[in-house]
Design a protein around this motif. Structure first.
Motif, PDB file in Angstrom:
ATOM      1  N   ILE A 125      22.639 160.328  71.061  1.00 32.30           N
ATOM      2  CA  ILE A 125      23.327 159.093  70.335  1.00 32.30           C
ATOM      3  C   ILE A 125      22.077 158.216  70.489  1.00 32.30           C
ATOM      4  O   ILE A 125      21.790 157.595  69.341  1.00 32.30           O
ATOM      5  CB  ILE A 125      24.423 158.528  71.037  1.00 32.30           C
ATOM      6  N   PHE A 126      21.504 157.923  71.375  1.00 31.88           N
ATOM      7  CA  PHE A 126      20.404 156.905  71.443  1.00 31.88           C
ATOM      8  C   PHE A 126      19.069 157.272  70.371  1.00 31.88           C
ATOM      9  O   PHE A 126      18.671 156.408  69.529  1.00 31.88           O
ATOM     10  CB  PHE A 126      19.543 156.780  72.797  1.00 31.88           C
ATOM     11  N   THR A 127      18.795 158.613  70.581  1.00 31.65           N
ATOM     12  CA  THR A 127      18.032 159.046  69.394  1.00 31.65           C
ATOM     13  C   THR A 127      18.265 158.774  68.215  1.00 31.65           C
ATOM     14  O   THR A 127      17.530 158.389  67.352  1.00 31.65           O
ATOM     15  CB  THR A 127      17.683 160.371  69.778  1.00 31.65           C
ATOM     16  N   LEU A 128      19.493 159.211  67.915  1.00 31.82           N
ATOM     17  CA  LEU A 128      20.008 159.021  66.494  1.00 31.82           C
ATOM     18  C   LEU A 128      19.926 157.463  66.132  1.00 31.82           C
ATOM     19  O   LEU A 128      19.292 157.172  65.126  1.00 31.82           O
ATOM     20  CB  LEU A 128      21.780 159.276  66.537  1.00 31.82           C
ATOM     21  N   LEU A 129      20.285 156.759  66.986  1.00 30.64           N
ATOM     22  CA  LEU A 129      20.278 154.882  66.407  1.00 30.64           C
ATOM     23  C   LEU A 129      18.923 154.672  66.510  1.00 30.64           C
ATOM     24  O   LEU A 129      18.558 153.757  65.615  1.00 30.64           O
ATOM     25  CB  LEU A 129      21.277 154.463  67.506  1.00 30.64           C
ATOM     26  N   ASN A 130      18.049 155.048  67.468  1.00 28.06           N
ATOM     27  CA  ASN A 130      16.664 154.675  67.490  1.00 28.06           C
ATOM     28  C   ASN A 130      15.945 154.964  66.260  1.00 28.06           C
ATOM     29  O   ASN A 130      14.895 154.463  65.967  1.00 28.06           O
ATOM     30  CB  ASN A 130      16.049 155.065  68.728  1.00 28.06           C
ATOM     31  N   GLU A 131      16.276 156.228  65.650  1.00 32.59           N
ATOM     32  CA  GLU A 131      15.668 156.534  64.460  1.00 32.59           C
ATOM     33  C   GLU A 131      15.831 155.833  63.293  1.00 32.59           C
ATOM     34  O   GLU A 131      15.082 155.910  62.328  1.00 32.59           O
ATOM     35  CB  GLU A 131      15.869 158.319  64.491  1.00 32.59           C
ATOM     36  N   LYS A 132      16.891 155.137  63.220  1.00 25.34           N
ATOM     37  CA  LYS A 132      17.326 154.515  62.086  1.00 25.34           C
ATOM     38  C   LYS A 132      16.668 153.051  62.025  1.00 25.34           C
ATOM     39  O   LYS A 132      16.322 152.428  62.863  1.00 25.34           O
ATOM     40  CB  LYS A 132      18.775 154.172  62.205  1.00 25.34           C
ATOM     41  N   LYS A 133      16.100 152.573  60.685  1.00 27.40           N
ATOM     42  CA  LYS A 133      15.602 151.455  60.567  1.00 27.40           C
ATOM     43  C   LYS A 133      16.507 150.376  59.893  1.00 27.40           C
ATOM     44  O   LYS A 133      16.272 149.189  59.920  1.00 27.40           O
ATOM     45  CB  LYS A 133      14.430 151.486  59.491  1.00 27.40           C
ATOM     46  N   TYR A 134      17.800 150.837  59.569  1.00 31.20           N
ATOM     47  CA  TYR A 134      18.747 150.094  58.943  1.00 31.20           C
ATOM     48  C   TYR A 134      20.103 150.377  59.396  1.00 31.20           C
ATOM     49  O   TYR A 134      20.195 151.596  59.143  1.00 31.20           O
ATOM     50  CB  TYR A 134      18.568 150.108  57.433  1.00 31.20           C
ATOM     51  N   ARG A 183      17.040 146.681  66.802  1.00 30.76           N
ATOM     52  CA  ARG A 183      17.095 147.056  65.431  1.00 30.76           C
ATOM     53  C   ARG A 183      18.510 146.677  64.846  1.00 30.76           C
ATOM     54  O   ARG A 183      18.741 146.484  63.500  1.00 30.76           O
ATOM     55  CB  ARG A 183      17.386 148.742  65.653  1.00 30.76           C
ATOM     56  N   ALA A 184      19.594 146.210  65.703  1.00 32.22           N
ATOM     57  CA  ALA A 184      20.817 145.925  64.954  1.00 32.22           C
ATOM     58  C   ALA A 184      20.847 144.319  64.719  1.00 32.22           C
ATOM     59  O   ALA A 184      21.421 143.984  63.916  1.00 32.22           O
ATOM     60  CB  ALA A 184      21.674 146.100  66.288  1.00 32.22           C
ATOM     61  N   PHE A 185      20.224 143.287  65.514  1.00 29.44           N
ATOM     62  CA  PHE A 185      19.975 142.069  65.441  1.00 29.44           C
ATOM     63  C   PHE A 185      18.606 141.556  65.037  1.00 29.44           C
ATOM     64  O   PHE A 185      17.661 141.960  65.673  1.00 29.44           O
ATOM     65  CB  PHE A 185      20.611 141.389  66.471  1.00 29.44           C
TER      66      PHE A 185
END
Length: 300
Positions: free
Chosen positions: A138-147, A174-176
């Protein structure tokens, strides 16, 4: 958002003119599609998404569809009405058993999977906690996203308290601050609100008060894009930090006043959620309470 609103939202985010999205027709044709005055064909949608550089499966996660989230929304509402109903429990577990954690899961399915695990693993033996392997993916998934879109915030709001401090810093960067807040729909804003509350509660438990102040200040910069309950919640969190850190009696009185005010204006769910957060913070329990408000929003 419906399909047309989502197309408008993404186009504005990418700062693209309408004429760039359907190259072989007049710009007025696309304008009619975006405004809902012309039916959108599947071939037109594929061309538009190609020009927006967003795949169909990703796009489909971010518009409202009567079937999207319907199963989870219905089950959670049933649970809220009667938490002891064994039939509802059986339905939730039955649905949970159809979800298999993998890279092939849609974001909607992953969000449902995480919601069930984080809400019910401490109540039902049939639901195990998120494993270290699952959390790492889950961390990898969210970490790879730029938006971050709707389901990204949904997933992060329900897992933020499980990550290590360094992972929290990476994901929150990334989120804020939230990009394009003016285009976010009410359901996404609910998840962002939940994320802030769960984050601050987690940091209070860890006695990381300077980090609390930092993220509260970031959240305050977005206040004009939120409703009154959100603003009350931010003030509530600020007073909570002040009370826990300095034992400021005035802050405690304001915490109780905020809960009473929310009850007086019939914001019962948020009042109950914040009361639970306050009670949890004042205990020695290490794990923050996950606020339920988002999961019962009809726009989930």
């Amino acid at each position: 958002m419906n399909i047309q609103e989502t197309l408008f939202y993404i186009r504005k985010k990418k700062e693209l003119p309408q004429r760039k999205l359907l190259k072989y027709v007049d710009a007025s044709v696309y304008s009619k599609i975006e405004s809902g005055r012309k039916n959108l064909t599947f071939s037109e949608l594929l061309e538009i998404l190609t020009n927006l550089s967003i795949p169909l499966d990703e796009f489909s996660n971010y518009f409202d569809n009567d079937s999207v989230g319907k199963t989870m929304r219905t089950l959670l509402y049933e649970y809220k009405v009667n938490p002891k109903n064994l039939t509802t429990k059986e339905k939730i577990i039955s649905y949970f058993n159809t979800l298999y954690f993998s890279q092939e899961m849609s974001l909607e399915e992953l969000s449902d999977y995480i919601v069930i695990k984080t809400l019910f693993s401490n109540q039902w033996k049939e639901v195990l906690i998120l494993s270290d392997t699952e959390l790492a993916k889950i961390f990898t998934l969210l970490n790879e996203k730029k938006y971050y879109f709707h389901y990204d915030y949904a997933i992060l709001s329900n897992t933020i308290y499980l990550f290590r401090d360094d992972q929290i810093d990476i994901l929150m960067n990334r989120a804020f601050p939230v990009k394009d807040m003016e285009y976010r729909n009410a359901a996404t804003k609910e998840f962002i609100t939940n994320l802030i509350c769960n984050l601050i509660t987690t940091l209070i438990k860890k006695k990381k008060y300077s980090e609390c102040a930092y993220y509260i200040d970031l959240a305050k910069k977005e206040r004009e894009n939120y409703d009154l309950p959100y603003k009350i919640m931010l003030k509530f969190l600020e007073n909570m930090v002040s009370y826990v850190q300095n034992k400021n009696q005035t802050s405690k009185e304001e915490l109780e006043a905020a809960i009473n005010f929310l009850n007086s204006v019939e914001e019962y769910e948020l009042a109950t959620a914040l009361k639970l957060e306050l009670e949890n913070i004042l205990t020695t329990d290490e794990e923050p309470v996950i606020i339920f408000r988002n999961h019962f929003n009809k726009q989930y």
